[in-house]
Structure formats: C-alpha cells, structure tokens
Design a protein around this motif. Sequence first.
Motif, mmCIF file in Angstrom:
data_model
loop_
_atom_site.group_PDB
_atom_site.id
_atom_site.type_symbol
_atom_site.label_atom_id
_atom_site.label_comp_id
_atom_site.label_asym_id
_atom_site.label_seq_id
_atom_site.Cartn_x
_atom_site.Cartn_y
_atom_site.Cartn_z
ATOM 1 N N SER A 5 0.795 -1.227 0.000
ATOM 2 C CA SER A 5 0.000 0.000 0.000
ATOM 3 C C SER A 5 0.830 1.281 0.000
ATOM 4 O O SER A 5 0.388 2.310 -0.495
ATOM 5 N N ALA B 58 -9.456 -1.279 7.948
ATOM 6 C CA ALA B 58 -8.841 -2.612 7.874
ATOM 7 C C ALA B 58 -7.701 -2.721 8.883
ATOM 8 O O ALA B 58 -7.531 -3.755 9.550
ATOM 9 N N LEU C 167 1.505 2.605 2.877
ATOM 10 C CA LEU C 167 1.049 3.279 4.100
ATOM 11 C C LEU C 167 1.481 2.499 5.338
ATOM 12 O O LEU C 167 1.337 1.282 5.392
ATOM 13 N N VAL D 29 -10.876 3.158 4.063
ATOM 14 C CA VAL D 29 -10.927 1.688 4.023
ATOM 15 C C VAL D 29 -9.648 1.102 4.631
ATOM 16 O O VAL D 29 -9.694 0.160 5.428
ATOM 17 N N PHE D 30 -8.488 1.691 4.283
ATOM 18 C CA PHE D 30 -7.216 1.201 4.837
ATOM 19 C C PHE D 30 -7.216 1.313 6.359
ATOM 20 O O PHE D 30 -6.859 0.364 7.067
ATOM 21 N N LEU D 31 -7.636 2.486 6.861
ATOM 22 C CA LEU D 31 -7.609 2.701 8.314
ATOM 23 C C LEU D 31 -8.536 1.718 9.030
ATOM 24 O O LEU D 31 -8.173 1.156 10.068
ATOM 25 N N GLY E 249 -10.316 5.303 -0.173
ATOM 26 C CA GLY E 249 -9.271 4.291 0.013
ATOM 27 C C GLY E 249 -8.572 4.442 1.357
ATOM 28 O O GLY E 249 -8.299 3.455 2.037
ATOM 29 N N GLY E 250 -8.290 5.688 1.737
ATOM 30 C CA GLY E 250 -7.619 5.945 3.012
ATOM 31 C C GLY E 250 -8.469 5.507 4.198
ATOM 32 O O GLY E 250 -7.951 4.949 5.175
ATOM 33 N N SER F 205 -3.195 11.176 7.093
ATOM 34 C CA SER F 205 -3.741 11.551 5.782
ATOM 35 C C SER F 205 -5.244 11.307 5.680
ATOM 36 O O SER F 205 -5.809 11.424 4.590
ATOM 37 N N ILE F 206 -5.892 10.999 6.805
ATOM 38 C CA ILE F 206 -7.286 10.569 6.717
ATOM 39 C C ILE F 206 -8.199 11.666 6.168
ATOM 40 O O ILE F 206 -9.209 11.378 5.515
ATOM 41 N N SER F 207 -7.819 12.964 6.360
ATOM 42 C CA SER F 207 -8.693 14.049 5.895
ATOM 43 C C SER F 207 -8.582 14.284 4.391
ATOM 44 O O SER F 207 -9.465 14.906 3.807
ATOM 45 N N TYR F 208 -7.515 13.791 3.754
ATOM 46 C CA TYR F 208 -7.384 14.016 2.307
ATOM 47 C C TYR F 208 -7.079 12.731 1.542
ATOM 48 O O TYR F 208 -6.743 12.789 0.359
ATOM 49 N N GLY F 209 -7.207 11.579 2.205
ATOM 50 C CA GLY F 209 -6.861 10.303 1.572
ATOM 51 C C GLY F 209 -8.010 9.623 0.845
ATOM 52 O O GLY F 209 -7.834 8.525 0.310
#
Lengths: 143, 140
Positions: free
Chosen positions: A97, A121, A99, A117-119, A114-115, A107-111
Amino acid sequence: MRMVISLLAGSLFGAGLLLSGMTDTTKVQGWLDIFGNWDPTLAFVMGGAIVPMFFAWRLAEHRRPLTGGTFPAPSAPELDRNLIIGSVMFGMGWGLSGLCPGPAIASISYGGVGGIVFLLAMIAGMYAAPAVGSKLDRAANAA
Amino acid sequence: MQTEWIWGFGGGLMIGMGAAIYLLGNGRIMGASGILGGLIDGSDRTKERLAFIAGLVGMPLILSLLLSPAPATHLTGNLSVVIIAGLLVGVGTRIANGCTSGHGVCGISRFSLRGIVATVIYIGAGAVILVFLRHLLGLI
C-alpha cells in the motif's frame, strides 16, 4: 499538561509526515522499490527524525519526564518470534500500500475512500492481533 | 526533484521533535501503532492517546487546506489490495509491538537491537513484495 504535550507531539508528527512527503504512497513505495525508479526521500526523513531523538535519549539519562513517572526501560536485546513474524507481515502490507500507521492516520482528511478503508482494515487487524499472536504461540508450541 | 530531500529532512526533524517532546514530557515512546492500538485494547491513558491522534489528524487537515497543490496519497484504487494491506499492517505492527515511528525512529535512535532488527525486516519485506508483485507478476 500531559494532554497538551500529546496534542503538540501529534501535531508536529502530522505536520512532519505531510511536509516530508511520507503520506504520499508513491514516495514510500519508491523507497521500497529498489528495482524501480528508486526514491531516497524516506532515508532523509528517517535520518532527520533520528537526530532530535538521539539527543532526547541522552537528555533522558539521569532525569525524569517533565510530568513525572519514569522513562521506558530499554527493551532486552532479545529477538522473539513475534517481532520477526509481525515485522514481516507489517512490511508486506507497507509495500503493498505504501502506508504505515502514522501516515494512514495523518492523511485521513485528504486520503479519500481508500484511506478510510485502509484505516478501518488496519483497526480490524489490530483487534485481531492478540488472537493471531496466541495462535502463533500455540502453533510454535505444538511444533 | 532536488528540493525533495530537503523537505524530507526538514519534515523528519519535525517528526523527531514531536517524538522528543512526547518522550521528555510524558515519558512515553511515540509510536503510532502503539498509541492507536492501546485505544483498541482499552489500555490506560485514553485521553492522552486521543489528544495525540487529534493533533496527528488535525495538523495535516489544516495544512492540506493551506498547501497548493493540495496533498494527495496516490493510494491504489484496488480496494482488495488496500484491505489486505491494512489488515497486514494492523496485525503485524501489534504482534511486533511497533511500526516505523516506534521501532524505526524511537528504537534506532536508542540503538535498540529489537528496533534495528524490526526496521531491517519490514523494509526488506516491503522491498521483496514490490519485486514480486510489481516487477515479476505486474500485479500492483
């Protein structure tokens, strides 16, 4: 006081991750991808971050933390199975990834979707970790 | 670009200063996976962990509104890869008890054997994954 220190530390960490380019997965994968268009930036980030911490550990000798308590004791120089298996798993996910936990949160505010979903998971993985860890222990004891 | 390493080093210094303030002020190791993982496990110091995460989310949010061009993560659009990667990072960092910030920045600066070995292993595993899946199989 401890809350203010935590907020300040988190803010510096977040600003540093963004400004250094470490929330851009192409730069992180560029560092890991030694046979691609190799990008050395991560080494400069890591080097830059180690400098203040090197002095912080020196300052911590023979002192106590500002808000009381004690500094974390050095870990025993022992390499256990979980350190190795866990680091292999983490490295695989990091390579896939680009990350790791800090940039994933920062980066959650601009990811985008996908960002998020990654967080989610990653949080699910953290929930599952104690069960996975004890399963590894049982497998090793049985072998 | 030639300026990228300067931004990298400068940003790295900020990360290190954050870690130094956290250590000297609160007596704790600034590890992203440990701070978030402790919330999930229901460990102590919940408010401190939340304050740290508020800064870690809030400062990039503010900067992202000021910066031009706006920052982007360029994360792959393949959600299966994203989910597998997230699960591996979550499980792996908790089992290994640390990630890039805890084992890497805080561990190496203390010459911790565990931190150095973990860092070599996760960088190696990441490099191997990219060789196999990108260059040999062309999947990512």
